[in-house]
Design a protein around this motif. Sequence first.
Motif, PDB file in Angstrom:
ATOM      1  N   ASP A 358       0.829  -1.209   0.000  1.00 48.70           N
ATOM      2  CA  ASP A 358       0.000   0.000   0.000  1.00 48.70           C
ATOM      3  C   ASP A 358       0.863   1.258   0.000  1.00 48.70           C
ATOM      4  O   ASP A 358       0.576   2.227  -0.730  1.00 48.70           O
ATOM      5  CB  ASP A 358      -0.915  -0.017   1.228  1.00 48.70           C
ATOM      6  N   LEU A 361       2.349   1.703  -3.499  1.00 45.83           N
ATOM      7  CA  LEU A 361       1.363   2.234  -4.444  1.00 45.83           C
ATOM      8  C   LEU A 361       1.085   3.703  -4.188  1.00 45.83           C
ATOM      9  O   LEU A 361       0.846   4.477  -5.121  1.00 45.83           O
ATOM     10  CB  LEU A 361       0.061   1.427  -4.331  1.00 45.83           C
ATOM     11  N   LYS A 362       1.127   4.088  -2.939  1.00 46.96           N
ATOM     12  CA  LYS A 362       0.885   5.491  -2.596  1.00 46.96           C
ATOM     13  C   LYS A 362       1.990   6.391  -3.111  1.00 46.96           C
ATOM     14  O   LYS A 362       1.739   7.500  -3.595  1.00 46.96           O
ATOM     15  CB  LYS A 362       0.755   5.631  -1.074  1.00 46.96           C
ATOM     16  N   PRO A 365       2.211   6.562  -7.798  1.00 49.78           N
ATOM     17  CA  PRO A 365       0.853   6.593  -8.373  1.00 49.78           C
ATOM     18  C   PRO A 365       0.804   6.353  -9.877  1.00 49.78           C
ATOM     19  O   PRO A 365      -0.271   6.112 -10.421  1.00 49.78           O
ATOM     20  CB  PRO A 365       0.367   8.015  -8.032  1.00 49.78           C
ATOM     21  N   LYS A 372       0.684  -2.977 -11.141  1.00 52.54           N
ATOM     22  CA  LYS A 372      -0.087  -3.116  -9.901  1.00 52.54           C
ATOM     23  C   LYS A 372      -0.449  -4.577  -9.649  1.00 52.54           C
ATOM     24  O   LYS A 372      -0.410  -5.051  -8.515  1.00 52.54           O
ATOM     25  CB  LYS A 372      -1.350  -2.272  -9.981  1.00 52.54           C
ATOM     26  N   ASN A 395      -9.572   0.723  -0.120  1.00 52.40           N
ATOM     27  CA  ASN A 395      -8.328   1.247  -0.689  1.00 52.40           C
ATOM     28  C   ASN A 395      -8.460   1.315  -2.208  1.00 52.40           C
ATOM     29  O   ASN A 395      -8.412   0.300  -2.900  1.00 52.40           O
ATOM     30  CB  ASN A 395      -7.160   0.334  -0.300  1.00 52.40           C
ATOM     31  N   ARG A 397      -6.394   2.449  -4.237  1.00 56.49           N
ATOM     32  CA  ARG A 397      -5.129   2.252  -4.950  1.00 56.49           C
ATOM     33  C   ARG A 397      -4.989   0.809  -5.442  1.00 56.49           C
ATOM     34  O   ARG A 397      -4.182   0.534  -6.332  1.00 56.49           O
ATOM     35  CB  ARG A 397      -3.950   2.620  -4.034  1.00 56.49           C
TER      36      ARG A 397
END
Length: 548
Positions: A358, A361-362, A365, A372, A395, A397
């Motif tokens: 997480d 991914l943050k 972007p 992903k 989430n 993302r």
Amino acid sequence: MPGGPAAFEICAKFCYGMIVTLNAYNVVAARCAAEYLEMYETVEKGNLIYKIDVFLTSSIFRSWKDSIVVLQTTKSLIPWSEELKVVSHCVDSIATKASIDPSKVEWSYTYSRKKLPSENGNESHWNGVKKQQMVPKDWWVEDLCELQIDLYKQVITTMKTKERMSADVIGESLKAYALRRLPGFITGTIQGDDFAKCRCMVDTISWLLPAERNSVSCSFLLKLLQASIALECGEMGRKEIMQRIAEQLDEATDCDLLFHSPTGETALYNIDIVHDLVKQFVMKHSARIDGSCGNEFQEICTKFTSADSKIKVARLVDDYLAQAARDSSLPLSKFVDLAELVSGFPRPTHDSIYRAIDLFLKEHPSLSKSEKKRICRLMDCKKLSAEACTHAVQNERLPLRVIVQVLFFEQTRATASSGSCSTTDLHGSIRALLPGGSHGSSRSATTNTDEDWDTAQSSEELKALKGKLSSLRLENKGGGGNENSSNDAKPNAEKVATSKVKKIFSKLWSNKDRQDEISSSDTSESPASTNAEESRSTPSRSRRHSSS
């Protein structure tokens, strides 16, 4: 002339019958000067050389503090002090005293540390009886930090030869010496202008490391490796340190592994070093398990210890990846390669690797859909805790297929007691999204499942699905909490819950099919309209959740 004018003055005064004062600070210089002037017994009985040798044997070498002071003064009188064996006598005296049983230490060992209460006149008593002071095993460690690295090396080597000192105490001495002599060692940034001197210290400390496992902590070894890299020490010594670390990697913390990248690189942390350490750990444990063992009990203990170590290392790597993921310049390939090294290690939960994913991914972007998917394959949705599942379903993302998997397994756990909720009752394309999904008879319908789900994300449908599942969980909890309900009512409630789960997924799939038809009819959609749709369906940042 060795010793200079001060040593010559001592010899001259002795010749003229004047009083000469000798101490630990001038005795070596006087001895070397007397040797240079050939003041032997053959010239005159009771000459200066004889008297100085008696003073060294009867006083200096019997004193702990004086032996260290004299050894320090020999540095400026090389090679005279070595040829006269003053250095070797001092080294042997210090090593012998340090190797003695602590209970037999009768001399003062407060040379470079705080004095004991008894030496300050504040003796401790118990019912009028003087308490016996306990001498610690490492009482000599701080005193030896006063020595230069070459003299320190001789003392430690002599102590090892005598085989009276435990390896952990020698390891504690090496740690204390590094902290005292290498500024910035604890922070991993060696300070000082004389890099050659610091490099010599690191190489010597690495060479002096005891061979016994756990004689030094893994944290100290990692700091030593970090200093070795920063000072560009020898490759052979660095490899030996890394092998030692690999044996004790389960003792490390994620902060210990945060090696800074070399100057000029964009990445914040040197993840390649951590990858090599974990790889060596994997190889060592694989060889240990595959090796034959004569003692069956020992083999069982080894495997149990190995499994426990693997759990700790897996958690260590996950925590490290969570730290490294904050670096926006960290490549996805290096993140995945390190995580895959421990992918087969046992984990109680996959919460820590989910947290690392997480955070990555943050901070990244701009990842593509395929990237992903690649990083999300590192975690097992079935092993997420209830808290992690709650976070994951909210989430945005994560890819939609991952959110559906989390929702499915979360609800499956909630209705596991009924045994009637099976993946075979679900739509074929939904089964394809789950791990081990069937691609049997309807292969043509599931060929592009990944792409379809990724392009059919709808915030409104996800919200509706989450709301229905939340209400269903409340109904299950309410039904389970009624102790007076009959046993016949429970199977009925479970059947209703199972039916609702199927309806929810069917509703989601029918909505997805409808979106596919809409998207296929409008193939000339402009990028501007796509961005507008994404911005409309994306909630504000204040409503997003983050595990960081």
